[in-house]
Design a protein around this motif. Structure first.
Motif: not given
Length: 531
Positions: A177-179, A209-211, A344-346
């Motif tokens: 859940n990194f940002e 995946d990332m947002l 953001k981490g997904l």
């Protein structure tokens, strides 16, 4: 032709600080489509620095006669690209400037970027990297912040599994859940906004995946369902008490350090529990993992996010899966200009366990101009770049029209007996670049004069200079001899006494980096005029 419009006093520089942006329709993978956007109000001209002419009478210790580009004919393809940009036949020219601590802080390259972009147009900030989160310091015009635990690799000598990429560093997280926030700041009155982002990152089935969100985007975490276009399932994760121990099978590339980080356990306890006498482990080893005090179960799998929902929200998904067409990077075209990037981490698949980042290229595709990318790390040498796993491959994905190399300072502090190795490393790096990008001209800047222990003349620097001069001649690349231009052996003392260099006798002051940039830009102007 390169020209110097208005002139500014050096005193103005001491009150300012800086960096800038750039844009065009690139080539192939990093090519960017033009996005319709609102017209950009031009920055007030009196805030944009112009490269002032240097008066030789004020700098009698500088050898202005030596301020030339040797083998300037090798830069003809670059000069042709500038011609095309000026006449509208091309909409972007890309420069990649590679180096060490002289480059990482972006003082020298910040001025070079500002000079080129004022003259030819600003196509975006170019390459940025959150060095601070990797354990170092950011470029002076880039702010960054992050959540989650990050592993950084600042040198190829470090014993870590994190690979090194385009920014001369690499950083990795196992926090799903990194940002990560990046904010390029305006330092020269040039618009820093961007609408295209190229993310250099690791890809594979184990990669998150990332947002990607823009500055005007509302928070998307935690995701909430939106009717038939649900972004993800709404799940409440309750902390649970883990079992006493668990097992982990070592995978290729993992180290004891990364495993301890992943499971949030003490590395000493990990060694003790597995009867290890050192940190050495091998792929296939089965390790017993001590329990953490508290862990959070992974969220229940939800439906695949609908891309149109993210676009509407101003956010876009960056897949971690392998893409044969873009093996080292992902390109995201934004719907509007912004100056804030949030990643953001997904975690959407059970196998996904990490994210590894190497750099971000920020472009403004609403206008033409120069995209000036700087890649540097404190303390590195030619050896570092030769052993950086992904550097050359990712550098080729930038599609540069010119490569500038500013290395050699750290080699000046090696023993004389290491000069044969330095010679081999310089030749190997130039050879790798030419083999990967044979059409791209290269300009090597010779190492500056530096002092040992802040006061002793450094004669090893003369040997490094000779190596660079010989290797550039053998590989037929352009060369700019800063050592001679400064005044030769011992000239660093005078530069320091004139407040152009710092007390360490190695680095320059902001004013000193400006003078360096003025000298190099002027040498390029003369070479361009003679072309």
């Amino acid at each position: 032709m390169l020209q110097f419009p208005l002139k500014i006093c050096l005193s103005l520089v001491l009150a300012s600080s800086g960096c800038a942006p750039a844009a065009e329709k690139p080539k192939a993978a990093v090519a960017a489509k033009v996005v319709v956007a609102k017209p950009i109000a031009p920055a007030p001209k009196d805030t944009i620095p112009r490269p002032a002419d240097l008066d030789p009478a004020q700098y009698p210790y500088i050898d202005f006669g030596a301020n030339v580009i040797e083998r300037k004919e090798s830069l003809e393809p670059f000069f042709k690209r500038l011609d095309d940009l000026r006449t509208g036949k091309s909409n972007q020219v890309r420069i990649l400037h590679i180096g060490d601590s002289h480059i990482q802080g972006d003082y020298f390259t910040g001025w070079m970027r500002a000079f080129f972009q004022y003259e030819y147009g600003a196509a975006g900030r170019g390459l940025v990297f959150p060095y601070r989160q990797a354990g170092s310091y950011n470029a002076r015009d880039v702010k960054s912040s992050a959540t989650g635990s990050w592993l950084g690799r600042r040198s190829t000598f470090q014993n870590t599994e994190v690979p090194v990429g385009i920014s001369a560093m690499g950083m990795r997280t196992y926090s799903e859940n990194f940002e990560l926030d990046l904010f390029p700041q305006d330092r020269y009155g040039l618009d820093q906004r961007f609408n295209s982002v190229t993310i250099f990152h690791e890809k594979g089935p184990e990669i998150f995946d990332m947002l990607l969100e823009t500055g005007n985007t509302p928070q998307v975490s935690p995701p909430k369902p939106t009717g038939s276009k649900a972004i993800a399932a709404s799940v409440v994760s309750r902390p649970i008490i883990p079992p006493t121990t668990t097992k982990h099978k070592v995978r290729p590339g993992e180290s004891l350090y990364s495993i301890s980080h992943k499971y949030r356990c003490n590395i000493v306890e990990l060694r003790k529990l597995n009867n290890l006498n050192s940190n050495l482990i091998h792929p296939g080893d089965n390790l017993t993992i001590p329990a953490s005090k508290l862990v959070t179960p992974p969220p229940a799998p939800g439906p695949v996010p609908d891309l149109t929902t993210f676009v509407t929200a101003g956010s876009k998904v960056v897949a971690g899966a392998v893409d044969a067409n873009q093996p080292f990077h992902s390109i995201v075209h934004l719907d509007t200009l912004t100056n804030l990037l949030r990643l953001k981490g997904l975690k959407r698949q059970p196998r996904q366990e990490r994210a590894t980042l190497f750099g971000f290229v920020l472009e403004n595709n609403t206008r033409s101009g120069v995209l000036y990318c700087a890649a540097g790390a404190n303390g590195v040498t030619y050896y570092h770049y030769n052993h950086a796993e992904y550097f050359v491959d990712q550098a080729s994905m930038l599609y540069p029209d010119l490569i500038i190399i500013t290395l050699g300072t750290n080699e000046c502090f090696l023993p004389a007996g290491k000069m044969a190795e330095v010679d081999r490393e310089v030749g190997a790096f130039l050879g790798k670049l030419k083999a990967k990008m044979p059409q791209v001209p290269i300009l090597v800047t010779i190492n500056p004069d530096v002092l040992k222990n802040k006061s002793v003349e450094n004669t090893i620097g003369l040997q490094v200079r000779d190596i660079l001069r010989r290797q550039t001649q053998e590989h037929n690349v352009a060369m700019w001899d800063l050592h001679q231009i400064m005044g030769g052996l011992g000239s660093m003392r005078r530069w320091r006494s004139e407040n152009l260099a710092q007390a360490d006798g190695i680095h320059f002051t902001e004013r000193g980096y400006l003078v360096k940039a003025q000298l190099l830009y002027d040498a390029l102007k003369k070479a361009y005029a003679a072309n």
